[in-house]
Scaffold this motif. Structure first.
Motif, PDB file in Angstrom:
ATOM      1  N   LEU A  70       0.820  -1.207   0.000  1.00  0.00           N
ATOM      2  CA  LEU A  70       0.000   0.000   0.000  1.00  0.00           C
ATOM      3  C   LEU A  70       0.860   1.266   0.000  1.00  0.00           C
ATOM      4  N   GLU A  71       1.976   1.222   0.736  1.00  0.00           N
ATOM      5  CA  GLU A  71       2.884   2.371   0.745  1.00  0.00           C
ATOM      6  C   GLU A  71       3.490   2.595  -0.634  1.00  0.00           C
ATOM      7  N   HIS A  72       3.751   1.511  -1.361  1.00  0.00           N
ATOM      8  CA  HIS A  72       4.244   1.639  -2.736  1.00  0.00           C
ATOM      9  C   HIS A  72       3.168   2.239  -3.639  1.00  0.00           C
ATOM     10  N   TRP A  73       1.928   1.804  -3.449  1.00  0.00           N
ATOM     11  CA  TRP A  73       0.827   2.331  -4.262  1.00  0.00           C
ATOM     12  C   TRP A  73       0.657   3.834  -4.066  1.00  0.00           C
ATOM     13  N   GLN A  74       0.997   4.333  -2.878  1.00  0.00           N
ATOM     14  CA  GLN A  74       0.865   5.765  -2.609  1.00  0.00           C
ATOM     15  C   GLN A  74       1.750   6.603  -3.525  1.00  0.00           C
ATOM     16  N   THR A  75       2.819   6.005  -4.033  1.00  0.00           N
ATOM     17  CA  THR A  75       3.752   6.734  -4.888  1.00  0.00           C
ATOM     18  C   THR A  75       3.322   6.738  -6.349  1.00  0.00           C
ATOM     19  N   LEU A  76       2.293   5.974  -6.671  1.00  0.00           N
ATOM     20  CA  LEU A  76       1.844   5.867  -8.059  1.00  0.00           C
ATOM     21  C   LEU A  76       0.831   6.959  -8.384  1.00  0.00           C
ATOM     22  N   PRO A  77       0.782   7.389  -9.642  1.00  0.00           N
ATOM     23  CA  PRO A  77      -0.203   8.408 -10.027  1.00  0.00           C
ATOM     24  C   PRO A  77      -1.603   7.804 -10.175  1.00  0.00           C
ATOM     25  N   HIS A  78      -2.597   8.655 -10.062  1.00  0.00           N
ATOM     26  CA  HIS A  78      -3.994   8.280 -10.306  1.00  0.00           C
ATOM     27  C   HIS A  78      -4.483   7.168  -9.374  1.00  0.00           C
ATOM     28  N   VAL A  79      -4.072   7.223  -8.118  1.00  0.00           N
ATOM     29  CA  VAL A  79      -4.575   6.259  -7.134  1.00  0.00           C
ATOM     30  C   VAL A  79      -5.456   6.998  -6.127  1.00  0.00           C
ATOM     31  N   ASP A  80      -6.317   6.247  -5.485  1.00  0.00           N
ATOM     32  CA  ASP A  80      -7.210   6.819  -4.473  1.00  0.00           C
ATOM     33  C   ASP A  80      -6.462   6.836  -3.135  1.00  0.00           C
ATOM     34  N   ASN A  81      -5.757   7.929  -2.863  1.00  0.00           N
ATOM     35  CA  ASN A  81      -4.948   8.013  -1.647  1.00  0.00           C
ATOM     36  C   ASN A  81      -5.795   7.956  -0.384  1.00  0.00           C
ATOM     37  N   GLU A  82      -7.007   8.467  -0.450  1.00  0.00           N
ATOM     38  CA  GLU A  82      -7.882   8.419   0.720  1.00  0.00           C
ATOM     39  C   GLU A  82      -8.214   6.975   1.085  1.00  0.00           C
ATOM     40  N   GLN A  83      -8.524   6.153   0.066  1.00  0.00           N
ATOM     41  CA  GLN A  83      -8.826   4.745   0.305  1.00  0.00           C
ATOM     42  C   GLN A  83      -7.595   3.994   0.810  1.00  0.00           C
TER      43      GLN A  83
END
Length: 244
Positions: A70-83
């Motif tokens: 999930l921490e890696h996903w936070q660095t990706l564009p166009h992701v739902d950071n709130e979720q």
């Protein structure tokens, strides 16, 4: 007729998690409405599983792996950071709760009423009132009183079950269903990365069900006619999700 989802774990850990989730659903149903003595079957099954294995260490490791993902996903564009932040916060809370909790089932083993029932429930038909008069007495209580007491027993497993259900939710969400079909009732697939769970969504109006086998990155699906109870030779359309 509706679409049914069939799941097949490809490793022993996921198999155990699915069994725990299945028991969690049965316990939740027992808290929604009065099921008499049948409510004890999933409770005692859960006690049996947690006596054989302490799942907490493995679950904490899985939580740590999910947190890194999930921490890696936070660095990706166009992701739902709130979720993602919501998942991170919930997983972190479960991690702390699991590390501080006693081994599930410890308190229940000290309950003389439950211990007596558990010994008898493994015998066919042994829940008769002459075998277990204490059960007969307990069932005569008001449903609301029994529900509250049963909920207190189930709560001992809550940190474990809630963590498992969240891990499985994230596992399922990692792969979307894709439309495909099986030639002559057979489908075989493989991936470049290890899998933990195969999911098949199938319209029940087709009159068949899948039997799934596999290990890590390879799997096979056979579709069986329910009426004939033999392998189907038809082209079967279905949806497939391969979960890492």
């Amino acid at each position: 007729m509706t679409a049914l989802i069939y799941e097949q774990p490809l490793n022993e850990k996921t198999r155990s998690y699915l069994r725990l989730e299945h028991l969690a659903h049965q316990l939740a149903d027992s808290l929604k409405q009065d099921q008499g003595h049948h409510c004890f079957y999933p409770l005692f099954s859960l006690c049996e599983l947690t006596e054989r294995c302490d799942y907490r260490v493995e679950i904490v490791k899985d939580i740590d792996r999910q947190l890194k993902t999930l921490e890696h996903w936070q660095t990706l564009p166009h992701v739902d950071n709130e979720q993602i932040n919501s998942y991170i916060e919930t997983l972190s809370q479960h991690r702390v709760t699991l590390q501080n909790a006693k081994r599930p089932g410890t308190i229940l083993k000290e309950n003389r009423f439950l211990s007596a029932l558990k010994q008898r429930f493994s015998m066919p038909g042994a829940s008769c009132n002459f075998d277990l008069p204490q059960l007969h007495f307990w069932l005569a209580k008001e449903w609301t009183l029994r529900r509250d007491e049963f909920e207190s027993w189930v709560d001992e497993f809550a940190p474990l079950l809630e963590s498992v259900q969240l891990i499985l939710q994230l596992t399922r969400n990692a792969s979307e269903f894709q439309q495909t079909h099986a030639q002559a009732g057979f489908f075989q697939g493989e991936t470049s990365h290890p899998l933990s769970l195969i999911r098949v969504k199938l319209d029940s109006s087709l009159g068949c069900y899948p039997t799934i086998s596999g290990h890590k990155s390879r799997f096979a699906i056979h579709f069986v006619s329910f009426e004939q109870q033999k392998h189907s030779d038809k082209i079967i359309p279905f949806e497939l999700a391969t979960c890492p």
